[in-house]
Design a protein around this motif. Structure first.
Motif, PDB file in Angstrom:
ATOM      1  N   PHE A  44       7.562 -28.032-134.633  1.00  5.84           N
ATOM      2  CA  PHE A  44       8.209 -26.768-134.132  1.00  5.84           C
ATOM      3  C   PHE A  44       6.864 -25.920-133.633  1.00  5.84           C
ATOM      4  CE2 PHE A  44      12.396 -27.403-136.445  1.00  5.84           C
ATOM      5  CZ  PHE A  44      13.204 -27.662-135.278  1.00  5.84           C
ATOM      6  N   ILE A  45       6.007 -25.664-134.605  1.00 10.61           N
ATOM      7  CA  ILE A  45       4.973 -24.768-134.330  1.00 10.61           C
ATOM      8  C   ILE A  45       4.160 -25.166-133.355  1.00 10.61           C
ATOM      9  CG2 ILE A  45       3.084 -23.506-135.222  1.00 10.61           C
ATOM     10  CD1 ILE A  45       4.326 -23.514-138.006  1.00 10.61           C
ATOM     11  N   GLY A  46       3.909 -26.436-133.128  1.00 12.54           N
ATOM     12  CA  GLY A  46       2.886 -27.140-132.113  1.00 12.54           C
ATOM     13  C   GLY A  46       3.468 -26.933-130.964  1.00 12.54           C
ATOM     14  N   GLY A  47       4.811 -27.324-130.966  1.00 11.93           N
ATOM     15  CA  GLY A  47       5.760 -27.198-129.638  1.00 11.93           C
ATOM     16  C   GLY A  47       5.638 -25.987-129.056  1.00 11.93           C
ATOM     17  N   ALA A  48       5.880 -24.727-129.845  1.00 10.75           N
ATOM     18  CA  ALA A  48       5.625 -23.334-129.505  1.00 10.75           C
ATOM     19  C   ALA A  48       4.389 -23.225-128.784  1.00 10.75           C
ATOM     20  CB  ALA A  48       6.192 -22.448-130.517  1.00 10.75           C
ATOM     21  N   LEU A  49       3.503 -23.509-129.620  1.00  8.29           N
ATOM     22  CA  LEU A  49       2.067 -23.184-129.097  1.00  8.29           C
ATOM     23  C   LEU A  49       1.455 -23.841-127.835  1.00  8.29           C
ATOM     24  CD1 LEU A  49       0.186 -22.950-132.660  1.00  8.29           C
ATOM     25  CD2 LEU A  49       0.653 -21.307-131.122  1.00  8.29           C
ATOM     26  N   ALA A  50       2.046 -25.202-127.873  1.00 11.03           N
ATOM     27  CA  ALA A  50       1.805 -26.048-126.540  1.00 11.03           C
ATOM     28  C   ALA A  50       2.657 -25.523-125.438  1.00 11.03           C
ATOM     29  CB  ALA A  50       2.095 -27.359-126.684  1.00 11.03           C
ATOM     30  N   LEU A  51       3.753 -24.953-125.566  1.00 11.40           N
ATOM     31  CA  LEU A  51       4.242 -24.453-124.405  1.00 11.40           C
ATOM     32  C   LEU A  51       3.760 -23.126-123.897  1.00 11.40           C
ATOM     33  CD1 LEU A  51       8.194 -24.980-125.196  1.00 11.40           C
ATOM     34  CD2 LEU A  51       6.797 -25.997-123.642  1.00 11.40           C
ATOM     35  N   THR A  52       3.277 -22.465-125.008  1.00 13.19           N
ATOM     36  CA  THR A  52       2.656 -21.144-124.512  1.00 13.19           C
ATOM     37  C   THR A  52       1.251 -21.456-123.912  1.00 13.19           C
ATOM     38  OG1 THR A  52       3.738 -20.175-126.505  1.00 13.19           O
ATOM     39  CG2 THR A  52       1.722 -18.945-125.685  1.00 13.19           C
ATOM     40  N   TYR A  53       0.574 -22.500-124.343  1.00 16.76           N
ATOM     41  CA  TYR A  53      -0.622 -22.603-123.670  1.00 16.76           C
ATOM     42  C   TYR A  53      -0.542 -23.020-122.461  1.00 16.76           C
ATOM     43  CZ  TYR A  53      -4.892 -24.929-122.844  1.00 16.76           C
ATOM     44  OH  TYR A  53      -6.068 -25.494-122.336  1.00 16.76           O
ATOM     45  N   PHE A  54       0.454 -24.088-122.405  1.00 14.96           N
ATOM     46  CA  PHE A  54       0.580 -24.540-120.994  1.00 14.96           C
ATOM     47  C   PHE A  54       1.215 -23.418-119.768  1.00 14.96           C
ATOM     48  CE2 PHE A  54       3.855 -26.403-118.037  1.00 14.96           C
ATOM     49  CZ  PHE A  54       2.943 -27.295-117.311  1.00 14.96           C
ATOM     50  N   ALA A  55       2.077 -22.701-120.413  1.00 18.95           N
ATOM     51  CA  ALA A  55       2.346 -21.595-119.410  1.00 18.95           C
ATOM     52  C   ALA A  55       1.285 -20.641-119.248  1.00 18.95           C
ATOM     53  CB  ALA A  55       3.569 -20.666-120.221  1.00 18.95           C
ATOM     54  N   VAL A  56       0.441 -20.064-120.094  1.00 21.67           N
ATOM     55  CA  VAL A  56      -0.812 -19.369-119.893  1.00 21.67           C
ATOM     56  C   VAL A  56      -1.572 -19.963-119.117  1.00 21.67           C
ATOM     57  CG1 VAL A  56      -2.544 -18.224-120.916  1.00 21.67           C
ATOM     58  CG2 VAL A  56      -0.257 -17.904-121.872  1.00 21.67           C
ATOM     59  N   THR A  57      -1.902 -21.271-119.176  1.00 20.27           N
ATOM     60  CA  THR A  57      -2.943 -21.872-118.274  1.00 20.27           C
ATOM     61  C   THR A  57      -2.653 -22.156-117.029  1.00 20.27           C
ATOM     62  OG1 THR A  57      -2.110 -24.135-119.207  1.00 20.27           O
ATOM     63  CG2 THR A  57      -4.227 -23.210-120.371  1.00 20.27           C
ATOM     64  N   GLN A  58      -1.231 -22.474-116.702  1.00 19.39           N
ATOM     65  CA  GLN A  58      -0.634 -22.394-115.420  1.00 19.39           C
ATOM     66  C   GLN A  58      -0.670 -21.078-114.679  1.00 19.39           C
ATOM     67  OE1 GLN A  58       0.162 -25.188-113.662  1.00 19.39           O
ATOM     68  NE2 GLN A  58      -0.549 -26.372-115.459  1.00 19.39           N
ATOM     69  N   PHE A  59      -0.460 -20.105-115.344  1.00 18.72           N
ATOM     70  CA  PHE A  59      -0.495 -18.971-114.881  1.00 18.72           C
ATOM     71  C   PHE A  59      -1.713 -18.279-114.617  1.00 18.72           C
ATOM     72  CE2 PHE A  59      -0.252 -13.969-114.868  1.00 18.72           C
ATOM     73  CZ  PHE A  59       0.502 -13.905-113.680  1.00 18.72           C
ATOM     74  N   THR A  60      -2.738 -18.394-115.229  1.00 18.71           N
ATOM     75  CA  THR A  60      -4.082 -18.265-115.259  1.00 18.71           C
ATOM     76  C   THR A  60      -4.786 -18.997-114.010  1.00 18.71           C
ATOM     77  OG1 THR A  60      -5.030 -19.397-117.028  1.00 18.71           O
ATOM     78  CG2 THR A  60      -4.521 -16.932-117.458  1.00 18.71           C
ATOM     79  N   ALA A  61      -4.415 -20.277-114.126  1.00 20.65           N
ATOM     80  CA  ALA A  61      -5.089 -21.111-112.818  1.00 20.65           C
ATOM     81  C   ALA A  61      -4.737 -20.662-111.525  1.00 20.65           C
ATOM     82  CB  ALA A  61      -4.618 -22.485-113.162  1.00 20.65           C
ATOM     83  N   SER A  62      -3.059 -20.346-111.480  1.00 32.12           N
ATOM     84  CA  SER A  62      -2.732 -19.786-110.006  1.00 32.12           C
ATOM     85  C   SER A  62      -3.346 -18.586-109.797  1.00 32.12           C
ATOM     86  CB  SER A  62      -1.105 -19.991-110.110  1.00 32.12           C
ATOM     87  OG  SER A  62      -0.686 -18.866-111.230  1.00 32.12           O
ATOM     88  N   LYS A  63      -3.681 -17.606-110.900  1.00 32.64           N
ATOM     89  CA  LYS A  63      -4.030 -16.300-110.672  1.00 32.64           C
ATOM     90  C   LYS A  63      -5.508 -16.554-109.983  1.00 32.64           C
ATOM     91  CE  LYS A  63      -4.012 -12.172-113.073  1.00 32.64           C
ATOM     92  NZ  LYS A  63      -3.690 -11.363-114.315  1.00 32.64           N
ATOM     93  N   SER A  64      -6.291 -17.465-110.580  1.00 36.16           N
ATOM     94  CA  SER A  64      -7.597 -17.544-110.112  1.00 36.16           C
ATOM     95  C   SER A  64      -7.728 -18.022-108.868  1.00 36.16           C
ATOM     96  CB  SER A  64      -8.389 -18.257-111.066  1.00 36.16           C
ATOM     97  OG  SER A  64      -7.871 -19.721-111.187  1.00 36.16           O
ATOM     98  N   LYS A  65      -6.754 -18.960-108.624  1.00 39.48           N
ATOM     99  CA  LYS A  65      -6.682 -19.705-107.095  1.00 39.48           C
ATOM    100  C   LYS A  65      -6.236 -18.483-106.100  1.00 39.48           C
ATOM    101  CE  LYS A  65      -5.199 -24.086-108.453  1.00 39.48           C
ATOM    102  NZ  LYS A  65      -4.161 -25.319-108.188  1.00 39.48           N
ATOM    103  N   LYS A  66      -5.348 -17.597-106.392  1.00 41.88           N
ATOM    104  CA  LYS A  66      -4.932 -16.602-105.682  1.00 41.88           C
ATOM    105  C   LYS A  66      -6.441 -15.581-105.541  1.00 41.88           C
ATOM    106  CE  LYS A  66      -0.136 -16.252-106.901  1.00 41.88           C
ATOM    107  NZ  LYS A  66       0.851 -15.299-107.413  1.00 41.88           N
ATOM    108  N   LYS A  67      -6.880 -15.397-106.423  1.00 43.08           N
ATOM    109  CA  LYS A  67      -8.222 -14.442-106.262  1.00 43.08           C
ATOM    110  C   LYS A  67      -9.144 -15.129-105.564  1.00 43.08           C
ATOM    111  CE  LYS A  67      -8.066 -12.020-110.692  1.00 43.08           C
ATOM    112  NZ  LYS A  67      -8.758 -11.775-112.066  1.00 43.08           N
ATOM    113  N   LYS A  68      -9.508 -16.285-105.634  1.00 45.47           N
ATOM    114  CA  LYS A  68     -10.546 -17.029-104.646  1.00 45.47           C
ATOM    115  C   LYS A  68      -9.911 -16.930-103.287  1.00 45.47           C
ATOM    116  CE  LYS A  68     -12.217 -20.262-108.083  1.00 45.47           C
ATOM    117  NZ  LYS A  68     -12.469 -21.699-108.328  1.00 45.47           N
TER     118      LYS A  68
END
Length: 129
Positions: A44-68
């Motif tokens: 449960f804890i690992g799944g929640a952390l993995a989903l959070t990590y995935f969401a944050v990395t996807q969002f920050t990756a798209s954000k950095s692409k937008k900045k470029k």
């Protein structure tokens, strides 16, 4: 007489052996239940952390692409167009930040509820045994 004594001792030993066997089986069941509980909690804890990590990395990756891409557009456009374009993406990125934060909170709340339900069910089964 010796034969009767040895038969009596054999029966006592068999009873003691059966008792030890039951105790060992109960201990193994208890250990497996605790292991299952720990593994489920970790999932449960690992799944929640993995989903959070995935969401944050996807969002920050798209954000950095937008900045470029913004930087490249800024180099090509003149200053007046830059100010008009930068306000809209800035607002969209703030909305995106809020959405990711809310989604993370919802996922963590869901994981907390499921974990709580599981712990209550395990507590009830432990009290019954």
């Amino acid at each position: 007489m010796n034969l009767e004594k040895s038969d009596l001792e054999k029966q006592k030993l068999k009873k003691a052996s059966a008792m030890y066997k039951r105790e060992l089986e109960n201990e193994i069941k208890s250990i497996s239940k605790r292991t299952e509980k720990v593994v489920t909690n970790a999932l449960f804890i690992g799944g929640a952390l993995a989903l959070t990590y995935f969401a944050v990395t996807q969002f920050t990756a798209s954000k950095s692409k937008k900045k470029k891409s913004k930087q490249q557009k800024h180099e090509r456009d003149d200053e007046m167009e830059e100010s008009n374009e930068s306000s809209s993406p800035n607002m969209l990125s703030q909305v995106g930040d809020i959405l990711v934060t809310q989604a993370t909170m919802v996922l963590l709340e869901f994981a907390k509820e499921k974990l709580s339900e599981y712990l209550h069910s395990r507590k009830a089964t432990d009290e019954d045994s």
